[in-house]
Write a protein that holds these residues in place. Sequence first.
Motif, PDB file in Angstrom:
ATOM      1  N   GLU A 246       0.822  -1.206   0.000  1.00 21.19           N
ATOM      2  CA  GLU A 246       0.000   0.000   0.000  1.00 21.19           C
ATOM      3  C   GLU A 246       0.861   1.263   0.000  1.00 21.19           C
ATOM      4  O   GLU A 246       1.833   1.352   0.760  1.00 21.19           O
ATOM      5  N   PRO A 247       0.511   2.279  -0.833  1.00 19.87           N
ATOM      6  CA  PRO A 247       1.276   3.534  -0.867  1.00 19.87           C
ATOM      7  C   PRO A 247       1.390   4.221   0.502  1.00 19.87           C
ATOM      8  O   PRO A 247       2.436   4.781   0.827  1.00 19.87           O
ATOM      9  N   ILE A 248       0.343   4.171   1.317  1.00 19.35           N
ATOM     10  CA  ILE A 248       0.394   4.802   2.643  1.00 19.35           C
ATOM     11  C   ILE A 248       1.463   4.144   3.499  1.00 19.35           C
ATOM     12  O   ILE A 248       2.264   4.818   4.161  1.00 19.35           O
ATOM     13  N   MET A 249       1.503   2.813   3.464  1.00 21.36           N
ATOM     14  CA  MET A 249       2.504   2.084   4.247  1.00 21.36           C
ATOM     15  C   MET A 249       3.916   2.355   3.715  1.00 21.36           C
ATOM     16  O   MET A 249       4.869   2.515   4.477  1.00 21.36           O
ATOM     17  N   LEU A 250       4.054   2.436   2.383  1.00 20.39           N
ATOM     18  CA  LEU A 250       5.361   2.701   1.786  1.00 20.39           C
ATOM     19  C   LEU A 250       5.853   4.104   2.150  1.00 20.39           C
ATOM     20  O   LEU A 250       7.037   4.314   2.402  1.00 20.39           O
ATOM     21  N   THR A 251       4.946   5.058   2.202  1.00 21.65           N
ATOM     22  CA  THR A 251       5.309   6.420   2.599  1.00 21.65           C
ATOM     23  C   THR A 251       5.846   6.434   4.027  1.00 21.65           C
ATOM     24  O   THR A 251       6.863   7.069   4.323  1.00 21.65           O
ATOM     25  N   ASP A 314       1.831  12.040   2.397  1.00 22.37           N
ATOM     26  CA  ASP A 314       1.071  11.215   3.345  1.00 22.37           C
ATOM     27  C   ASP A 314      -0.302  11.836   3.601  1.00 22.37           C
ATOM     28  O   ASP A 314      -1.318  11.119   3.646  1.00 22.37           O
ATOM     29  N   TYR A 315      -0.347  13.161   3.749  1.00 17.75           N
ATOM     30  CA  TYR A 315      -1.629  13.854   3.973  1.00 17.75           C
ATOM     31  C   TYR A 315      -2.556  13.669   2.774  1.00 17.75           C
ATOM     32  O   TYR A 315      -3.752  13.376   2.926  1.00 17.75           O
ATOM     33  N   GLN A 316      -1.982  13.809   1.566  1.00 17.26           N
ATOM     34  CA  GLN A 316      -2.775  13.618   0.351  1.00 17.26           C
ATOM     35  C   GLN A 316      -3.327  12.188   0.260  1.00 17.26           C
ATOM     36  O   GLN A 316      -4.485  11.975  -0.098  1.00 17.26           O
ATOM     37  N   LEU A 317      -2.479  11.224   0.588  1.00 15.36           N
ATOM     38  CA  LEU A 317      -2.899   9.825   0.527  1.00 15.36           C
ATOM     39  C   LEU A 317      -4.061   9.543   1.472  1.00 15.36           C
ATOM     40  O   LEU A 317      -4.965   8.762   1.151  1.00 15.36           O
ATOM     41  N   LYS A 318      -4.039  10.180   2.629  1.00 15.67           N
ATOM     42  CA  LYS A 318      -5.059   9.908   3.641  1.00 15.67           C
ATOM     43  C   LYS A 318      -6.342  10.694   3.425  1.00 15.67           C
ATOM     44  O   LYS A 318      -7.364  10.403   4.054  1.00 15.67           O
ATOM     45  N   THR A 319      -6.293  11.692   2.550  1.00  7.02           N
ATOM     46  CA  THR A 319      -7.491  12.513   2.326  1.00  7.02           C
ATOM     47  C   THR A 319      -8.034  12.386   0.912  1.00  7.02           C
ATOM     48  O   THR A 319      -9.119  12.883   0.612  1.00  7.02           O
ATOM     49  N   SER A 320      -7.287  11.720   0.026  1.00  9.07           N
ATOM     50  CA  SER A 320      -7.710  11.595  -1.371  1.00  9.07           C
ATOM     51  C   SER A 320      -8.595  10.368  -1.578  1.00  9.07           C
ATOM     52  O   SER A 320      -8.405   9.339  -0.940  1.00  9.07           O
ATOM     53  N   SER A 321      -9.536  10.483  -2.482  1.00  7.47           N
ATOM     54  CA  SER A 321     -10.395   9.340  -2.822  1.00  7.47           C
ATOM     55  C   SER A 321     -10.085   8.827  -4.230  1.00  7.47           C
ATOM     56  O   SER A 321     -10.730   7.912  -4.712  1.00  7.47           O
ATOM     57  N   ILE A 327      -0.172   9.371  -6.296  1.00  6.01           N
ATOM     58  CA  ILE A 327       0.364  10.440  -5.438  1.00  6.01           C
ATOM     59  C   ILE A 327       1.825  10.199  -5.108  1.00  6.01           C
ATOM     60  O   ILE A 327       2.671  11.090  -5.247  1.00  6.01           O
ATOM     61  N   LEU A 328       2.162   8.982  -4.678  1.00  4.41           N
ATOM     62  CA  LEU A 328       3.548   8.672  -4.349  1.00  4.41           C
ATOM     63  C   LEU A 328       4.400   8.625  -5.623  1.00  4.41           C
ATOM     64  O   LEU A 328       5.574   8.976  -5.605  1.00  4.41           O
ATOM     65  N   GLU A 329       3.790   8.207  -6.717  1.00  2.00           N
ATOM     66  CA  GLU A 329       4.498   8.189  -7.997  1.00  2.00           C
ATOM     67  C   GLU A 329       4.936   9.608  -8.393  1.00  2.00           C
ATOM     68  O   GLU A 329       6.089   9.829  -8.816  1.00  2.00           O
ATOM     69  N   LEU A 330       4.036  10.587  -8.242  1.00  2.00           N
ATOM     70  CA  LEU A 330       4.351  11.985  -8.556  1.00  2.00           C
ATOM     71  C   LEU A 330       5.425  12.522  -7.621  1.00  2.00           C
ATOM     72  O   LEU A 330       6.306  13.297  -8.024  1.00  2.00           O
TER      73      LEU A 330
END
Length: 336
Positions: A246-251, A314-321, A327-330
């Motif tokens: 998961e991107p959140i975990m990777l962040t 991380d903030y974007q990942l947790k608030t984006s749908s 997000i992490l790619e960018l």
Amino acid sequence: MFSKVWKKIQQGDFSPIYLLVGTEHYFFDETIRRIKESLNKDGETDILYFDLDEVPVQHVIEEADTIPFFTDRKLIIAKNASFLKATEKGKEKIDHDLKAFESWVQHPSETAITIFIAPYEKLDERKKVTKLMKEKALLLEAKPLEGNDLVVWVKSTVGNEQKVMTDEAVARLIETVGQDLVQLQSEIHKMATYVGEQQEITKSDVELLMTRTLEQDAFQLLNAYLRGDTATALTVYHDLLRQKEEPIMLTALLASQIRLMSNVRYLQKKGYHAQAIAKQLKVNPYRVKLIVESRQKVGEDRLLEVLHRLAGADYQLKTSSGRRERILELFLMNRL
């Protein structure tokens, strides 16, 4: 100490009470295995297990004092002897009758071998029960092996597999796995099986067969990003996504790696060497070695900037749908 005790066990010379203390579980498992093996020479042995975080120690006493029906001696294994370490008053999980236990320790059963396992770095030496156990039981301290002792153990374990391992291979194995003897033993057995009739295990064999960890992939990803190698960073990232990470975990993992880098650099400036840093930070020595030996000497300001950018991602990942993996790619594509 362990080798002498194991030799006595092999000869059938047992202590009525063993106290195994420390954090290296390999020594617990190996001591118990050898006792079982020696007892079973005379037939099947009754083996009973107790978790002293779940039951009071008086249950162990009662079982030890009960004469076995089908064997001369029974084996009792009591793990988590937390009453031997320091605990806040009123926060004990179980009400152990320590007076009864102290009395029993001075006159243990002759028809039972009782092993108490205390998987802790330290015991409370002020306690009467601890002093008594250290006096009456056969104490074995299961401390992690370090330096040359660990190298000797690895080579001996490889020898038990009827193989030899080059010095380079031993160093690479220890650097990657660390000091966990159970994991080292598992990896050695895997490599010995892989090489088949080949006598020698080489550094190439180790690198081919070692299981890559998520932390190692995160370290590779971060290093590629820090040196501006966007192609490698994205390749590793997409591999991790295919593995369902998961991107959140990777962040969070990348942020943890940056904090580790920062702490290592700080301790280096204080004059600590790699092994001491690993011990201080309680991390795998291999991770520290990679940072210390890295040609990329990333400055503190740059690390803080990356950490700040990661916090934004991380903030974007947790608030984006939307597509969160984008997000992490960018972030990885946006070079410093």
